[in-house]
Design an enzyme around this catalytic site. Sequence first.
Site, mmCIF file in Angstrom:
data_model
loop_
_atom_site.group_PDB
_atom_site.id
_atom_site.type_symbol
_atom_site.label_atom_id
_atom_site.label_comp_id
_atom_site.label_asym_id
_atom_site.label_seq_id
_atom_site.Cartn_x
_atom_site.Cartn_y
_atom_site.Cartn_z
ATOM 1 N N MET A 30 105.905 -85.795 -106.484
ATOM 2 C CA MET A 30 104.705 -86.325 -106.166
ATOM 3 C C MET A 30 104.454 -87.842 -107.012
ATOM 4 S SD MET A 30 101.573 -83.812 -105.319
ATOM 5 C CE MET A 30 100.992 -83.360 -106.910
ATOM 6 N N PHE A 33 106.531 -90.626 -112.103
ATOM 7 C CA PHE A 33 107.687 -89.807 -113.010
ATOM 8 C C PHE A 33 107.502 -90.099 -114.688
ATOM 9 C CE2 PHE A 33 110.625 -91.196 -109.516
ATOM 10 C CZ PHE A 33 110.150 -90.196 -108.393
ATOM 11 N N HIS A 37 110.681 -85.350 -114.711
ATOM 12 C CA HIS A 37 111.103 -85.895 -113.224
ATOM 13 C C HIS A 37 112.581 -86.333 -113.529
ATOM 14 C CE1 HIS A 37 106.678 -85.998 -112.464
ATOM 15 N NE2 HIS A 37 107.040 -85.270 -111.767
ATOM 16 N N LYS A 149 108.257 -75.669 -115.167
ATOM 17 C CA LYS A 149 106.876 -75.944 -115.888
ATOM 18 C C LYS A 149 106.062 -75.251 -114.992
ATOM 19 C CE LYS A 149 104.403 -79.581 -115.967
ATOM 20 N NZ LYS A 149 103.204 -79.070 -115.433
ATOM 21 N N SER A 185 103.655 -83.701 -118.208
ATOM 22 C CA SER A 185 102.749 -83.518 -116.978
ATOM 23 C C SER A 185 102.387 -85.043 -116.616
ATOM 24 C CB SER A 185 101.830 -82.546 -117.179
ATOM 25 O OG SER A 185 101.046 -82.625 -115.897
ATOM 26 N N SER A 186 102.371 -85.156 -115.240
ATOM 27 C CA SER A 186 101.831 -86.394 -114.691
ATOM 28 C C SER A 186 100.196 -86.625 -115.262
ATOM 29 C CB SER A 186 101.930 -86.491 -113.339
ATOM 30 O OG SER A 186 103.509 -86.709 -112.991
#
Length: 286
Positions: A30, A33, A37, A149, A185-186
Site C-alpha cells: 500500500m 515504503f 517493504h 509482521k 510500520s507505515s
Amino acid sequence: MKKISSRQEIREQVKKWQEQGLTVALVPTMGCFHQGHLSLIKKGREIADRLIVSLFVNPIQFGPGEDLDAYPRPYEKDSRLAEELGTDVLFCPETTEMYGPNFQTNISVTTLTADLCGAGRPGHFDGVATVVTKLFHLCQPDFAIFGEKDFQQLAMIKQLVIDLDFDLQIISCPIYREDDGLAMSSRNKYLNAEQRLKALCLSQALEVAKDYVLARSAAGKTIESDEVITKARGVIIDAGYEPEYISIVDQQTLEPSPTVQPGNVMALAVRIAERIRLIDNSALLT
C-alpha cells in the site's frame, strides 16, 4: 522501470514475460515504503526474472473510523525507491480501475480471520483477501512476497493460495525492526515523540515473554500460555495501555495453545492512540 495503471496493460505485460519463459515475482504493497517493504522488494529481485511491485491503498480493507483518508501516500518517493531496487513494473491502479462501479464480489477466509486482528477489524481480512486475489489473477506471479509482521494476514494468504489453487509460491520475510526494537510500520509516522517511546512496549512485551519461556524451558517445566500472556500484558499495562489482544497460537492454524510448544507464536495488538493501532509478533520456542 515501467509504470502501469490499467488491468489490461498489466495482463499484456505479464503475458509477454511468460511467453519468454521468464519467472515473475509480485510484492503487494500500500506504499509508504520503509525498510521492511524494501527487504521484500529486494527478495523479489533476487528470486525472479521480473519483478512487479503493486502500490495500491486498498479502500475495502479499511473499516469505519479507520485511517483510509489519512493513510500516507508518498507516491514519488515510493516510485523512486522501487526503481532504485530494480523493480521492472510498478503497478499503481486507481480505485476505480481495481473496483468497477458494480463490483460485488467478496473473498473470505473464514476460520483463520475470526480472532486476533479479525475480531476487532470486521471486514478487514475480506478486503485484503479480495484485493490479493485480484492481484494474483492480474499479475500471474510465480512468487508473491509478504512480511511476517502481518502474521495473521500471511497465514490467511497461504490458505487462500491452497483453497483457490493458485499456482504460485508464497515467500515470507522476517520483521524489520528499528534499532530499539520497534517493528517497522507505515503507521509509525503518526507517532509523536512520547507515543514513539511508549510504543516500544510491544517489542519489550515479546522479549519478556521469550525470556520467561526460555527460562522455564531450560528448567524442564511446562509453560502455561496464560502465565506468559500475563507477563507480556504487564509490560503493556506499565506503559499505560490496555492491549487489544495478546495470544499464543499455532503458527499455521492460529488456534490458541494452552501450553507453549515449539513453533508457537505470540501475537499482540495495542492501540497507541485513536487511529494508531500497532501489531507485533514473535516465535517463543524455536
